[in-house]
Scaffold this motif. Structure first.
Motif, short mmCIF file in Angstrom:
data_model
loop_
_atom_site.label_atom_id
_atom_site.label_comp_id
_atom_site.label_asym_id
_atom_site.label_seq_id
_atom_site.Cartn_x
_atom_site.Cartn_y
_atom_site.Cartn_z
N ASN A 2 0.82 -1.20 0.00
CA ASN A 2 0.00 0.00 0.00
C ASN A 2 0.86 1.26 0.00
OD1 ASN A 2 0.33 1.19 2.78
ND2 ASN A 2 -0.32 -0.86 3.36
N ARG A 3 0.21 2.38 -0.24
CA ARG A 3 0.88 3.68 -0.31
C ARG A 3 0.45 4.59 0.83
NH1 ARG A 3 -0.55 6.82 -4.37
NH2 ARG A 3 1.41 7.93 -4.23
N ILE A 4 0.01 4.03 1.94
CA ILE A 4 -0.48 4.84 3.05
C ILE A 4 0.59 5.82 3.52
CG2 ILE A 4 -1.34 4.81 5.41
CD1 ILE A 4 -2.67 2.09 4.70
N LYS A 5 1.82 5.35 3.65
CA LYS A 5 2.91 6.21 4.12
C LYS A 5 3.08 7.42 3.19
CE LYS A 5 7.80 6.14 5.34
NZ LYS A 5 8.97 5.29 5.54
N GLU A 6 3.09 7.18 1.90
CA GLU A 6 3.27 8.26 0.93
C GLU A 6 2.14 9.28 1.01
OE1 GLU A 6 3.81 6.40 -2.92
OE2 GLU A 6 5.08 4.89 -1.96
N ILE A 7 0.92 8.80 1.15
CA ILE A 7 -0.24 9.70 1.23
C ILE A 7 -0.18 10.51 2.52
CG2 ILE A 7 -2.77 9.83 1.33
CD1 ILE A 7 -1.75 8.88 -1.40
N LEU A 8 0.14 9.87 3.64
CA LEU A 8 0.25 10.60 4.90
C LEU A 8 1.31 11.69 4.79
CD1 LEU A 8 0.04 7.75 7.58
CD2 LEU A 8 -1.71 9.46 7.05
N GLU A 9 2.47 11.35 4.26
CA GLU A 9 3.56 12.32 4.14
C GLU A 9 3.17 13.47 3.22
OE1 GLU A 9 6.99 10.05 2.97
OE2 GLU A 9 7.35 9.36 5.03
N SER A 10 2.51 13.16 2.09
CA SER A 10 2.14 14.22 1.15
C SER A 10 1.11 15.18 1.74
CB SER A 10 1.63 13.62 -0.16
OG SER A 10 0.34 13.07 0.01
N LYS A 11 0.29 14.68 2.66
CA LYS A 11 -0.74 15.52 3.28
C LYS A 11 -0.27 16.10 4.62
CE LYS A 11 -4.82 13.46 1.21
NZ LYS A 11 -5.67 14.61 0.94
N GLY A 12 0.93 15.72 5.06
CA GLY A 12 1.45 16.23 6.33
C GLY A 12 0.69 15.70 7.53
N ILE A 13 0.20 14.46 7.44
CA ILE A 13 -0.61 13.86 8.50
C ILE A 13 0.23 12.83 9.26
CG2 ILE A 13 -2.63 12.42 8.96
CD1 ILE A 13 -3.92 13.68 6.48
N LYS A 14 0.11 12.84 10.57
CA LYS A 14 0.84 11.91 11.44
C LYS A 14 0.07 10.59 11.58
CE LYS A 14 3.95 14.94 12.80
NZ LYS A 14 5.31 14.86 12.40
N GLN A 15 0.83 9.54 11.80
CA GLN A 15 0.23 8.22 12.01
C GLN A 15 -0.68 8.21 13.24
OE1 GLN A 15 3.03 4.92 11.78
NE2 GLN A 15 4.36 6.17 10.48
N ASN A 30 1.10 1.79 12.20
CA ASN A 30 2.50 1.74 11.83
C ASN A 30 2.82 0.49 11.02
OD1 ASN A 30 5.56 0.93 12.74
ND2 ASN A 30 5.28 3.11 12.32
N SER A 31 2.21 -0.62 11.37
CA SER A 31 2.45 -1.85 10.60
C SER A 31 1.86 -1.74 9.20
CB SER A 31 1.92 -3.09 11.32
OG SER A 31 0.53 -3.07 11.44
N TYR A 32 0.74 -1.00 9.03
CA TYR A 32 0.20 -0.73 7.70
C TYR A 32 1.17 0.15 6.92
CZ TYR A 32 -4.52 -2.04 9.47
OH TYR A 32 -5.60 -2.67 10.01
N VAL A 33 1.62 1.22 7.57
CA VAL A 33 2.49 2.20 6.92
C VAL A 33 3.80 1.55 6.48
CG1 VAL A 33 3.87 4.27 7.38
CG2 VAL A 33 1.46 4.21 8.04
N GLN A 34 4.32 0.65 7.28
CA GLN A 34 5.59 -0.02 6.97
C GLN A 34 5.40 -1.25 6.08
OE1 GLN A 34 8.46 1.38 7.71
NE2 GLN A 34 7.34 3.03 8.73
N ASN A 35 4.17 -1.52 5.69
CA ASN A 35 3.82 -2.67 4.84
C ASN A 35 4.20 -4.01 5.46
OD1 ASN A 35 2.43 -1.98 2.29
ND2 ASN A 35 4.14 -0.56 2.10
#
Length: 70
Positions: A2-15, A30-35
């Motif tokens: 998934n691209r959750i990490k990329e989307i969060l970073e592009s929107k400036g949103i914290k986990q 965090n486990s989703y974000v780290q795949n």
């Protein structure tokens, strides 16, 4: 994958913000974000609604990924 990490970073949103909105633990997000773990289909749709993106934007196509990496 998934691209959750990329989307969060592009929107400036914290986990932590996403974990609160999704009512999941920080460790789960965090486990989703780290795949390390993939969200259920239901959670993927919830995440897309929370982040205001199309659910397809959260996914990475597996067509070009070698089979041993799936």
């Amino acid at each position: 994958m998934n691209r959750i990490k990329e989307i969060l970073e592009s929107k400036g949103i914290k986990q932590t913000w996403l974990s609160d909105k999704l009512d999941k633990s920080y460790n789960m997000i965090n486990s989703y974000v780290q795949n390390r773990r993939q969200p259920s289909i239901e959670d993927l749709y919830k995440i897309s609604e929370i982040l205001e993106v199309d659910v397809k934007d959260l996914l990475v196509s597996n067509k070009n990924i070698p089979k041993n990496e799936l």
